[in-house]
Design an enzyme around this catalytic site. Structure first.
Site, PDB file in Angstrom:
ATOM      1  N   LYS A  22       0.837  -1.206   0.000  1.00 31.36           N
ATOM      2  CA  LYS A  22       0.000   0.000   0.000  1.00 31.36           C
ATOM      3  C   LYS A  22       0.871   1.255   0.000  1.00 31.36           C
ATOM      4  O   LYS A  22       0.640   2.181  -0.786  1.00 31.36           O
ATOM      5  CB  LYS A  22      -0.908  -0.028   1.235  1.00 31.36           C
ATOM      6  CG  LYS A  22      -2.036   1.003   1.207  1.00 31.36           C
ATOM      7  CD  LYS A  22      -2.747   1.119   2.550  1.00 31.36           C
ATOM      8  CE  LYS A  22      -3.457  -0.149   2.968  1.00 31.36           C
ATOM      9  NZ  LYS A  22      -4.835  -0.227   2.413  1.00 31.36           N
ATOM     10  N   ARG A  92      -3.097   2.925   8.610  1.00 31.48           N
ATOM     11  CA  ARG A  92      -3.348   1.610   8.003  1.00 31.48           C
ATOM     12  C   ARG A  92      -2.077   0.781   8.003  1.00 31.48           C
ATOM     13  O   ARG A  92      -0.999   1.293   7.787  1.00 31.48           O
ATOM     14  CB  ARG A  92      -3.796   1.756   6.543  1.00 31.48           C
ATOM     15  CG  ARG A  92      -5.193   2.308   6.336  1.00 31.48           C
ATOM     16  CD  ARG A  92      -5.440   2.364   4.833  1.00 31.48           C
ATOM     17  NE  ARG A  92      -6.828   2.680   4.513  1.00 31.48           N
ATOM     18  CZ  ARG A  92      -7.257   3.888   4.196  1.00 31.48           C
ATOM     19  NH1 ARG A  92      -6.423   4.900   4.175  1.00 31.48           N
ATOM     20  NH2 ARG A  92      -8.536   4.084   3.888  1.00 31.48           N
ATOM     21  N   GLY A 101      -5.824 -10.571   8.234  1.00 29.87           N
ATOM     22  CA  GLY A 101      -5.539 -11.010   9.595  1.00 29.87           C
ATOM     23  C   GLY A 101      -4.850  -9.950  10.406  1.00 29.87           C
ATOM     24  O   GLY A 101      -4.937  -9.934  11.631  1.00 29.87           O
ATOM     25  N   MET A 103      -4.094  -5.929  11.655  1.00 27.42           N
ATOM     26  CA  MET A 103      -4.940  -4.785  11.947  1.00 27.42           C
ATOM     27  C   MET A 103      -5.184  -4.020  10.669  1.00 27.42           C
ATOM     28  O   MET A 103      -4.285  -3.841   9.868  1.00 27.42           O
ATOM     29  CB  MET A 103      -4.239  -3.876  12.954  1.00 27.42           C
ATOM     30  CG  MET A 103      -5.223  -3.060  13.739  1.00 27.42           C
ATOM     31  SD  MET A 103      -4.424  -1.618  14.393  1.00 27.42           S
ATOM     32  CE  MET A 103      -4.373  -0.595  12.944  1.00 27.42           C
ATOM     33  N   ARG A 336      -3.259  -1.046  -6.732  1.00 25.27           N
ATOM     34  CA  ARG A 336      -2.469  -2.273  -6.696  1.00 25.27           C
ATOM     35  C   ARG A 336      -2.821  -3.100  -7.915  1.00 25.27           C
ATOM     36  O   ARG A 336      -3.865  -2.883  -8.532  1.00 25.27           O
ATOM     37  CB  ARG A 336      -2.729  -3.065  -5.412  1.00 25.27           C
ATOM     38  CG  ARG A 336      -4.183  -3.408  -5.232  1.00 25.27           C
ATOM     39  CD  ARG A 336      -4.391  -4.126  -3.911  1.00 25.27           C
ATOM     40  NE  ARG A 336      -5.824  -4.295  -3.689  1.00 25.27           N
ATOM     41  CZ  ARG A 336      -6.345  -4.761  -2.560  1.00 25.27           C
ATOM     42  NH1 ARG A 336      -5.550  -5.071  -1.543  1.00 25.27           N
ATOM     43  NH2 ARG A 336      -7.645  -4.908  -2.438  1.00 25.27           N
ATOM     44  N   HIS A 452     -10.622 -29.355   7.218  1.00 27.43           N
ATOM     45  CA  HIS A 452     -10.118 -30.664   6.796  1.00 27.43           C
ATOM     46  C   HIS A 452     -10.649 -31.057   5.427  1.00 27.43           C
ATOM     47  O   HIS A 452      -9.889 -31.452   4.535  1.00 27.43           O
ATOM     48  CB  HIS A 452     -10.501 -31.720   7.843  1.00 27.43           C
ATOM     49  CG  HIS A 452     -10.057 -33.094   7.491  1.00 27.43           C
ATOM     50  ND1 HIS A 452     -10.871 -33.999   6.853  1.00 27.43           N
ATOM     51  CD2 HIS A 452      -8.868 -33.705   7.664  1.00 27.43           C
ATOM     52  CE1 HIS A 452     -10.201 -35.118   6.660  1.00 27.43           C
ATOM     53  NE2 HIS A 452      -8.983 -34.979   7.145  1.00 27.43           N
ATOM     54  N   SER A 767      12.640 -42.304 -18.019  1.00 30.95           N
ATOM     55  CA  SER A 767      11.456 -41.522 -17.688  1.00 30.95           C
ATOM     56  C   SER A 767      11.236 -41.673 -16.194  1.00 30.95           C
ATOM     57  O   SER A 767      11.066 -42.785 -15.696  1.00 30.95           O
ATOM     58  CB  SER A 767      10.257 -42.032 -18.476  1.00 30.95           C
ATOM     59  OG  SER A 767       9.111 -41.313 -18.080  1.00 30.95           O
ATOM     60  N   CYS A 835       7.179 -38.965 -16.047  1.00 26.66           N
ATOM     61  CA  CYS A 835       5.792 -39.319 -16.358  1.00 26.66           C
ATOM     62  C   CYS A 835       4.960 -39.532 -15.103  1.00 26.66           C
ATOM     63  O   CYS A 835       3.840 -39.992 -15.167  1.00 26.66           O
ATOM     64  CB  CYS A 835       5.739 -40.539 -17.271  1.00 26.66           C
ATOM     65  SG  CYS A 835       6.442 -42.017 -16.522  1.00 26.66           S
ATOM     66  N   TYR A 855      11.722 -33.487 -21.346  1.00 24.11           N
ATOM     67  CA  TYR A 855      10.275 -33.250 -21.391  1.00 24.11           C
ATOM     68  C   TYR A 855       9.628 -33.628 -20.060  1.00 24.11           C
ATOM     69  O   TYR A 855      10.217 -34.349 -19.259  1.00 24.11           O
ATOM     70  CB  TYR A 855       9.621 -34.043 -22.534  1.00 24.11           C
ATOM     71  CG  TYR A 855       9.626 -35.543 -22.330  1.00 24.11           C
ATOM     72  CD1 TYR A 855       8.596 -36.171 -21.608  1.00 24.11           C
ATOM     73  CD2 TYR A 855      10.652 -36.326 -22.836  1.00 24.11           C
ATOM     74  CE1 TYR A 855       8.619 -37.540 -21.401  1.00 24.11           C
ATOM     75  CE2 TYR A 855      10.673 -37.697 -22.636  1.00 24.11           C
ATOM     76  CZ  TYR A 855       9.650 -38.308 -21.912  1.00 24.11           C
ATOM     77  OH  TYR A 855       9.669 -39.650 -21.696  1.00 24.11           O
TER      78      TYR A 855
END
Lengths: 880, 880
Positions: A22, A92, A101, A103, A336, A452, A767, A835, A855
Site C-alpha cells: 500500500k 493503516r 488477519g 490490523m 495495486r 479438513h 522416464s 511421467c 520433457y
C-alpha cells in the site's frame, strides 16, 4: 542512521519490501503527480526493530514521525490536534505481501472533544462532525483497545430504538453526542482507562497496534499456510483524511482498469455517493456501477478515466484502485495490481501484448500456471438453467454430480460399486478419508477454506463446497434440509467447487476448451520453453485430447489398462492361470491382435510424435478376482450340484493365494514379471512393432519408445534391451519398412537412480516414475499414507506439502538430479523425461527444467499448465 | 619376446598367476633345493595366447618347450622318446586358483611300443613296464582323446575274468600286453585314428588338451559360481616321472604338516607302499598312516619330517604335500597351503604366532570369517550317542531336529502353528519356497551342493542335507525308507548339515562355545580393528550371550518383541483398541512397569556399554488377531447365546479392518505411530529412563541410546528429539542422578540417507537399518521377493548375490556413503553404526569399515565373525 519514515513523495513502487504494498503504491502515485492525500509511511524496518526490542518504540522513530507529520501539516494547511483547523489522519497497516488477519484501518484519528469543534467549524455540518468522531472512537476502541465491535453496535441500536430510527444515516447529531458519551464509558469499563484524548497518544497507540498485529494469531497462521516469511513485517501508513461523506458531490469507490472477471478492456467498478469506505462494506446501500459517475460528476469521471489510463500504462498492468471524491475533488487512496480470474488473466495478457504495453515473455509470465488449471476443469454449462439450492465457500475447484451419501463407509461401498456419490457431512475428520477417496466431491456445512474437507479435497483434486451453513444436516436420519426442502440419501445433487454452489439434480457439464487467447499464450510459452510437454494417455481418445492441448508426444501409455477391458480380462486370466509356458502362449496369441489394435490407434492419433509404451507393470493378482469375492461365491454354491464351478473357483482361489503378497508394491511386478515370463514381454513388443510397421506401410509415422518398468539393475536393462531388439528387429527386417524405435526405462526405484550410469549403458531413454520413486524414497505407500497419516503430517507441519502432488526436491529431486548426471555420463544424448503426476505440477515442472530434463509428461488436461510452467522456468532462470 | 616356458628352478612361489599354483609350488621347492623331479611349466600367458588365437600353438612356444625338454633330459640323463633310456613325463594343468573341472593329469607320457622296451631294460620289470604303458594309454585315451573310462575298464575286466584274477596288481605282463593291443583298437574305433606313437605328438596333444580344458563347461560353470575371472587361464606342468610302484622301497603319499582337522602340531597323512597316485584313489588297498613310514623306511621318514619343517617354515603356513618314494628316494610332487577346518585354522594361527612363525596380524588374517561361522552354529553333541540313518551331502551347515513333513503347504501350516518340521523331498523347486521358509531344515534325496534346496537353505541360513540317495521317498503315501526301515510323516529326525548326516529322533544339541584359541584370535582382531562390534539383542539373555561373544554394546534392542509376550499382548491390544487418548493412557500405564523391567534387565546385562533401544516400529495390526481367525471364530459362535463375545469380536474386526494396509511395510509404522500417538513414545521413553536411573542408583552404569525408527524427514527427528528430551530430562532432574543418553535414528529410508545432513542436526547417532533400506532402495519386499523372484534372479545371474544377505555396495552402499558424509558435515562427531543383518556378513562389514562407520551390530552368534572381518578390513586397507 537508518531512515524509518518516508513521506509519500519520497518512496517508489519498487520499495514494496520497505514500505509495504500500500505504501509503495501511494508513494508511486504521489511521485507521478496523481492526487493523493498527503501522508507518510513508517517502514517495515521500524516494525522489525520494534518487535526485536520487545515492543519498544525507537527514539529516532519518534522524531522522524513528528517531522513527517509537520510536513503533512504544511501540505494540508491543517494542524494535528488543532482545535481550529485540525488535521485528521487514517492509520493503516501494509505488508509487502497482501495479508488478511492484520490490523486494518483506523479513520479520523486526531479527533477529541476539542478538535471535533474545528471540524464542525470547517464543515459547518454538526451531524457529519459527531458521526466522524463516534466512528473514530468505535474503530479505535475495537482495533487498538480490543473491545468487541458488537458492544459499540449495541449502544447505537439502543439509541436508534429510543429515537425510533432504523438506519445510521438517520441518526442526528444530538444522538451521536449521547452515543459518544456512552462509547467513552464503555471503553473505561472494558479496559479500565479513559479513552485517549491526546491525538499524539492516539497516533502512537495506533502505530504500535499495527506493529503488534504482525504477530497476532490469525496473521501467523496465514503466513504459515501461505509460506510467507515471518520477518517481512508490516509498514504503517499515516495519511491525511479526505471525506466521501460530505454530500452528493462526495463519494467513495473501487474500480479496476479492466474487467477482472472477463478481461474486457473497460473500467469496471462501483461507486457510492456520500459515503465513507466502511459504508460500502456495511451494505446498507447498493453501490452504483462506476459508469454512472459519468452523468453525476462528469469532470470527476473524466479525470478518473485519465488516472486509470495513466496508472495502467505506468504499472503496465491492470490496477485495482480505491478512491474518494470530497466535494467534487478526486483523491486516490490505493492502487495495486488487480487480482483476476484465469480467463481474464489470459485475455488481458494477450491484449496488452497486442497494445504494445508488454512483451510476449511478460504476457506469458503474467499467467499463473496454478490458476489456469481453473480453465481446464469440467464446468457446469453456463448456458444451462440450474436450480441453485445454496451457496457455500468455493473450497476446491471443479464440479461434480452424484448421489448424496452421509456415511463415509457407505460412500466407500457405493464408490467401489462404481456409483458416483457426493459425501455430505457437517465437517470431516481423518476418520472419513476413505469416504472422501470414494466420493466425486464433498459438501460440508461447517468449516472454512482451510478446514479438513477443503484441504483434503484440494489435495485429491476433487471439488468441495465447504461451510455451506444454510444446510441443516441430520446425520442420524440421513437427510439435509435447505430452504424448507428435504434431500434424502441417494438424491442427486451437483456441487460447483469453483463457485461454492449446491445445485439440485444433475447439472449439465461442459468439457474445458481452449480459447483463442489461451492458444496464443500457450504458443508464446512454447517459443520460450526449453522443456517439451508430453502427455500420459492410454487410449486413442486421450491421445487426441493430449494433442489438442499441445502435447508433443506420449510419455506414458500404460498397457495394463488395456488388459483390464471387459472382453479381454478372461483371456488375461487364462494367461495367468496357465501352468506351463505352452498354455501361456495360447492365451498370449489371443491377446496379441487386441494389443496390436490398441497400439495402432494410439500411434495413428500421435502420427509423427513419439509414443512411450510401458510393458506390463502391475502384479498379476490385480487381474484376478479378489479372494473375498471368490469365497463369497463359493459359500453360495452347492458342492454337489455346482461341482464344475466349485472346482473352477478353487483353482482360481489357489492361484490368487499363490500370488498373494505382503507388500505388492514392492513385489512381483514390473520387469520382474518379464524376467520370469519373457513370453508376455515378447507378445507386447510384437504387438507394438507390428502396429508401427502397419502404419508405416499406410504412410503414417509411428515412433515407438518401448519402456521397461521397475528396473533396478543394470542386468535387467541389459536383459530387456536384448529381448526387445531380438523380437523387434526380426519383425522390422521381415516387413522391409524402415522403423526406428527406442528402448528405455522408468526410473522409479532409488537403486535405478543411484546406478543410472550403468543402466544408461543399455537404455536409450529414462522416464522418471516419480509416483513410485516418491513411494520408495519416502517409504510411503501412497494409499496407506494418505489414508493413515499424511494429512496429519501436513496439519502438524512435519510436511509442507503432499509429496505425491508437489515433487520433493530435497529428497526425490536429489535422486533425480543424480540420475540425470550419472545417466548422461555414460550416454550423453540420453533422452530424459518424467511421467509421474508431478509432470503437470508447476513447481515440479520448473525443477525438471532446472535439472535438465527433455520433457515432462502429464495428464492431457494438465498439458497447458505444464506448458506455461515450462516457459516460466526459462524466464525465472534468466531473471536469476 | 615373451617368455612362455619356465624351468622349475627359474620360477618362484610368488609367480602363481603366471605359473599356476602347482607350478609355482614346484618351482619354489626346486629353488630351495628340495628333491623335485626336474621339469618345466608352460605359463598361463601361453594358454591365454593359444585361446586368443583360436586354439593355435605359438611358434615361439614350440621352440621354448623343446629347449626346456632338452634341459630336463640333461638333468635326468634320460632322453624323451629314446628306446634305450627313455624320459617319461607327467603333464598336469595348474591354474592360479585351484579349480576342479579342468583336465587333470596324464602320467607316463612318452611311452610307445619302442620306449617301453627302454623302461623294461632300466627296471628289469616287465609287469611294471607294460602296466605303466597301459596306464598311459588309458589316461591319455580318456582325458586327451575323450574316450570313456568305462570302456577301458571293461577291457581289463574281460581279461581279468578270462585269466581268473580279481585285482589289477594280479594281472601279469603278458595279459597287460593283450590289454594294450585292445586299448589301441578301442582308440581307433572310437576316434577313427591310431593312438599316437610319437612322444612329441603325445606331448603337444596333451598340452593342447590342458589349454582347451580351461574352457570346458564344468570349468566355466565353476568359475562363474566362484567369481573366478575367465581370463586367468591355466599353466601346464611337464615333469619327469618318478615311480612309487617299483617295489616295497617305493610308494606314494599325501601329508599335512599339521592336523588339518584339529590343528594339532603333528605330521598327518597317508602312505601307500608300492603304488602310484591313482591307486590311492582307486581304493583297492587302504593306505597306512604316515607314521608307519618311520619303521618301514626310517631314513625316508626322517628326510620327510625335515622337508615338512622346511616347507612350513619357508611358506610360514601349514602345507599339504604330495610325494613319491622311488626305490628309497624321496621326491616331492606338490606343495600347497593346506585347507583346514575352522577349528584347526584358529588353533594353527594361534600356535604359529606363539612359535614365532607369524605375527598376530598374520594370525588374524589367516582366519576366514565366513568359515568360522561353522564354529558358531548349534551342533549335535559330539559326546552323544546317535543313530545315523544315512549320509548325504553337507549342503548347508548347522543341525536341526523336527517332524518329518513331505508337503510344503503342510510344512507352512505346521510351521505357523509353532511346530518344528524338517521338509523331506526328492528335490525342491521355487514352488516349495514357502515350505522351506517354514521348516527348520531340509533333506533331499537328489541334487548336489548347488541344487535348489542347497542354495536356498544356505541363503536362509538353515541346515540342509542334499542328495541323500539311499533315502527312498514315497511322496504320495508320505513316508521314506532307509536301510529297510520306514519313517512316516511326523516322525522325528535330526539332520546335520555340516556333516551331511540324517539321524533318528531328536539328537541332543550343544550351543557353540568359544575355545581359548578362538578367544585369543578375537582379542588380537580387536587390537587391529577400528570398527567396534555390537550386537542386536532384545532380552537380557541375548545381551549376556552377546557380551560373552565380545559385543561392545547393543546396536538394536527391538521393543516390539516385548509387546508380543503372551501376558502383555492383551494390554497392548487394549492400547490399540482405545478410541481416545485417555483410554490409551490407561493401557499405557499398565505397560510402563513391564517395559521398565525389560530395559532394567538389558541395561544391567550390558553394564558400562551402550544399549540402543528402538521405539515401537511395526504397524499396529501386527499385535491384533488376523482377520481370518476372527471370522472363523465368529462363524462358530451363536449370535444370541454368545452375544457378548460376538460384539467384542466385531469391535476388534472393525479395528483390524481400519488398520489394514495395501503395503504395510510402507505404511503407518515406525515414528509415524509416535507422531499420531505421542503418548506411546512417551511411555517408552519413560520406561527406558526410569530403568536407567534406577540402575544408576544401584551403582550400575546404564547408557541408553534412544533410537527413532523409520525417520525420513528432518522435522520428524526434530519432533522426537524434543519429545524424548522433555520426558527424559524431567525424570533425570527429579531423580538427582547424572545420566547421559543419546537420541538418534535408524537410517532405513532412501530419503533419510539423501537428507542426512538435515537429519543429523537433530540426531546424535545414525544406525543403518539395511534390511529396510535394501527393501526400499531395490523396491523389494523381502518376503515377497524371496518367495517370488529373487532366487530366479540369482539363478539367471541378474543378481550375483541376495542383497538381503550381502550388502549391495553399488546401490544401498552408495546411499550409506552419502549419509555418512552428509551426516558428519553437520555433526562431525556423529556416531554411526549398522544394525541390519548385513552387520554380521564379512564383505558388508568390510564395506562398513571403508565408509567410516563406528560400529557394526549383528546377532550375538555372528559377533565373532564380525570381529574377524573388522580386523581384516584394516589389514586389507593397509595392503591397499
Amino acid at each position: 542512521m537508518a531512515k524509518y519514515v518516508y513521506l509519500f513523495e519520497e518512496g517508489r513502487a519498487d520499495m514494496k519490501y520497505l514500505l509495504g504494498g500500500k505504501g509503495a503504491g501511494l508513494a508511486e502515485m504521489s511521485r507521478i503527480g496523481l492526487p493523493v492525500p498527503p501522508g507518510f509511511t513508517i517502514s517495515t524496518e521500524a516494525c522489525k526493530e520494534y518487535l526485536k526490542r520487545g515492543k519498544e518504540i525507537l527514539k529516532e522513530l519518534e522524531g522522524d514521525v513528528m517531522a513527517a507529520l509537520r510536513k503533512v501539516e504544511e501540505k494540508t494547511g491543517k494542524k494535528f490536534g488543532d482545535k481550529e483547523n485540525p488535521l485528521l489522519v487514517s492509520v493503516r497497516s501494509g505488508a509487502a505481501i497482501s495479508m488478511p488477519g492484520m490490523m486494518d484501518t483506523i479513520l479520523n484519528l486526531g479527533l477529541n472533544d476539542e478538535t471535533v469543534q474545528g471540524v464542525l467549524k470547517n464543515t459547518d455540518d454538526e451531524r457529519f462532525s459527531y458521526d466522524s468522531y463516534r466512528r473514530f472512537i468505535q474503530m479505535f476502541g475495537n482495533v487498538v483497545m480490543g473491545i468487541s465491535h458488537d458492544k459499540f453496535e449495541a449502544i447505537i441500536e439502543r439509541y436508534k430504538e429510543s429515537v425510533g430510527v432504523k438506519y445510521d444515516p438517520e441518526v442526528d447529531a444530538a444522538t451521536w453526542k449521547e452515543v459518544i458519551k456512552d462509547y467513552k464509558e464503555l471503553v473505561k469499563k472494558e479496559v479500565g482507562r479513559e479513552f485517549p484524548d491526546d491525538p499524539m497518544e492516539q497516533l502512537w497507540m495506533a502505530i504500535e497496534a499495527v506493529f503488534a498485529s504482525w504477530n497476532n494469531e490469525r496473521a501467523k497462521v496465514y503466513r504459515k499456510i501461505n509460506n510467507i516469511p515471518d520477518d517481512l513485517c508490516t509498514a504503517v501508513n499515516v495519511q491525511s483524511m479526505v471525506f466521501g461523506n460530505m454530500g452528493d458531490d462526495s463519494g467513495t469507490g473501487v474500480a479496476f482498469t479492466r474487467n477482472p472477471s472477463t478481461g474486457e478492456k473497460e473500467i469496471y467498478g462501483e461507486f457510492l455517493v456520500n459515503a465513507q469506505g466502511e459504508d460500502v462494506v456495511a451494505g446498507i446501500r447498493t453501490p452504483e456501477p462506476i459508469k454512472n459517475l459519468k452523468d453525476k460528476l462528469p469532470q470527476v469521471y473524466e479525470q478518473f478515466v485519465n488516472v486509470c489510463n495513466t496508472l495502467e500504462k505506468h504499472y503496465r498492468d491492470v490496477q485495482d484502485i480505491e478512491f474518494t471524491v470530497e466535494r467534487g475533488k478526486l483523491y486516490l487512496l490505493q492502487t495495486r495490481t488487480a487480482k483476476r480470474t484465469a480467463a481474464a488473466a489470459v485475455k488481458i495478457a494477450v491484449d496488452m501484448e497486442r497494445e504494445g504495453i508488454i512483451t510476449k515473455e511478460e504476457a506469458v509470465k503474467r499467467i499463473d500456471p496454478d490458476q489456469i488449471e481453473q480453465l481446464l476443469h469440467r464446468q457446469i454449462d453456463p448456458e444451462a438453467k440450474v436450480n441453485v439450492l445454496a451457496k457455500g465457500l468455493p473450497a476446491s475447484p471443479g464440479a461434480a454430480s452424484g448421489k448424496v451419501v452421509f456415511n463415509p463407509d457407505e460412500a466407500k461401498e457405493l464408490g467401489e460399486q462404481g456409483e458416483r456419490v457426493i459425501l455430505v457431512r457437517p465437517e470431516t475428520s481423518p476418520d472419513d478419508i476413505h469416504g472422501l477417496f470414494a466420493a466425486m466431491g464433498v459438501l460440508t456445512s461447517r468449516g472454512g477454506m482451510t478446514s479438513h474437507a477443503a484441504v483434503v479435497a484440494r489435495g485429491m483434486g476433487k471439488p468441495c463446497v465447504a461451510g455451506c451453513e444454510v444446510l441443516k444436516i441430520d446425520l442420524e436420519n440421513e437427510f439435509f434440509e435447505v430452504e424448507g426442502r428435504k434431500f434424502n440419501k441417494l438424491d442427486i445433487i451437483t456441487i460447483d467447487g469453483s463457485k461454492g454452489l449446491v445445485i439440485e439434480g444433475e447439472a449439465p457439464m461442459i468439457e474445458p476448451k481452449l480459447s483463442d487467447e489461451f492458444r496464443t499464450i500457450l504458443s508464446w510459452a512454447d517459443e520460450i520453453s526449453r522443456l517439451e510437454v508430453w502427455a500420459n494417455a492410454d487410449t486413442p481418445e486421450d491421445a487426441a485430447k493430449a494433442r489438442e492441448f499441445g502435447a508433443k508426444g506420449i510419455g506414458l501409455c500404460r498397457t495394463e489398462h488395456m488388459f483390464m477391458q471387459e472382453e479381454r480380462l478372461p483371456v488375461v486370466q487364462e494367461m495367468i492361470m496357465a501352468s506351463t509356458e505352452k498354455e501361456r502362449k495360447v492365451a498370449l496369441d489371443k491377446l496379441l491382435p487386441m494389443q496390436r489394435g490398441d497400439f495402432y490407434g494410439i500411434f495413428k492419433a500421435m502420427n509423427g510424435y513419439p509414443v512411450t509404451i510401458r510393458l506390463l507393470d502391475p502384479p498379476l493378482h490385480e487381474f484376478l478376482p479378489k479372494e473375498r469375492e471368490l469365497l463369497e461365491e463359493l459359500n453360495k454354491l452347492d458342492p454337489e450340484k455346482d461341482r464344475d464351478r466349485v472346482g473352477e473357483i478353487n483353482k482360481v482361489l489357489a492361484k490368487v493365494r499363490a500370488l498373494q503378497e505382503a507388500n505388492p508394491m514392492l513385489g512381483f511386478r514390473g520387469c520382474r514379471l518379464g524376467v520370469l515370463y519373457p513370453e508376455i514381454s515378447k507378445m507386447q513388443v510384437r504387438a507394438i512393432i507390428e502396429a508401427a510397421v502397419q502404419l508405416k506401410k499406410e504412410g503414417y509415422d509411428a515412433i515407438p519408445d518401448i519402456m521397461i518398468p521397475v528396473v533396478g539393475l543394470k542386468k535387467e536393462m541389459e536383459y530387456f534391451d536384448k529381448l526387445v531388439r531380438e523380437v523387434a528387429d526380426e519383425i522390422i527386417k521381415e516387413s522391409g519398412v524402415k522403423l526406428e524405435y527406442k528402448v528405455g526405462t522408468m526410473i522409479e526405484l532409488p537403486r535405478a537412480a543411484l546406478t543410472a550410469d550403468e543402466i544408461a549403458e543399455h537404455a536409450e531413454f529414462f522416464s522418471f516414475g516419480t509416483n513410485d520413486l516418491t513411494q520408495t524414497t519416502f517409504g510411503y505407500s501412497r494409499d496407506d499414507a494418505e489414508a493413515k497419516f499424511l494429512f496429519a503430517y501436513i496439519e502438524k507441519h512435519l510436511l509442507d506439502e503432499n509429496p505425491f502432488e508437489v515433487l520433493d526436491q530435497r529428497g526425490v529431486g536429489k535422486l533425480m538430479k543424480m540420475a540425470v548426471e550419472l545417466g548422461r555420463s555414460t550416454r550423453h544424448d540420453l533422452q530424459i523425461g518424467i511421467c509421474g503426476e508431478h509432470g503437470g505440477e508447476p513447481k515440479s515442472v520448473k525443477f525438471c527444467h532446472t535439472i535438465g530434463l527433455n520433457y515432462v509428461s502429464c495428464s492431457p488436461y494438465r498439458v497447458p499448465v505444464a506448458r506455461i510452467a515450462a516457459a516460466h522456468a526459462v524466464i525465472e532462470e534468466k531473471e536469476g
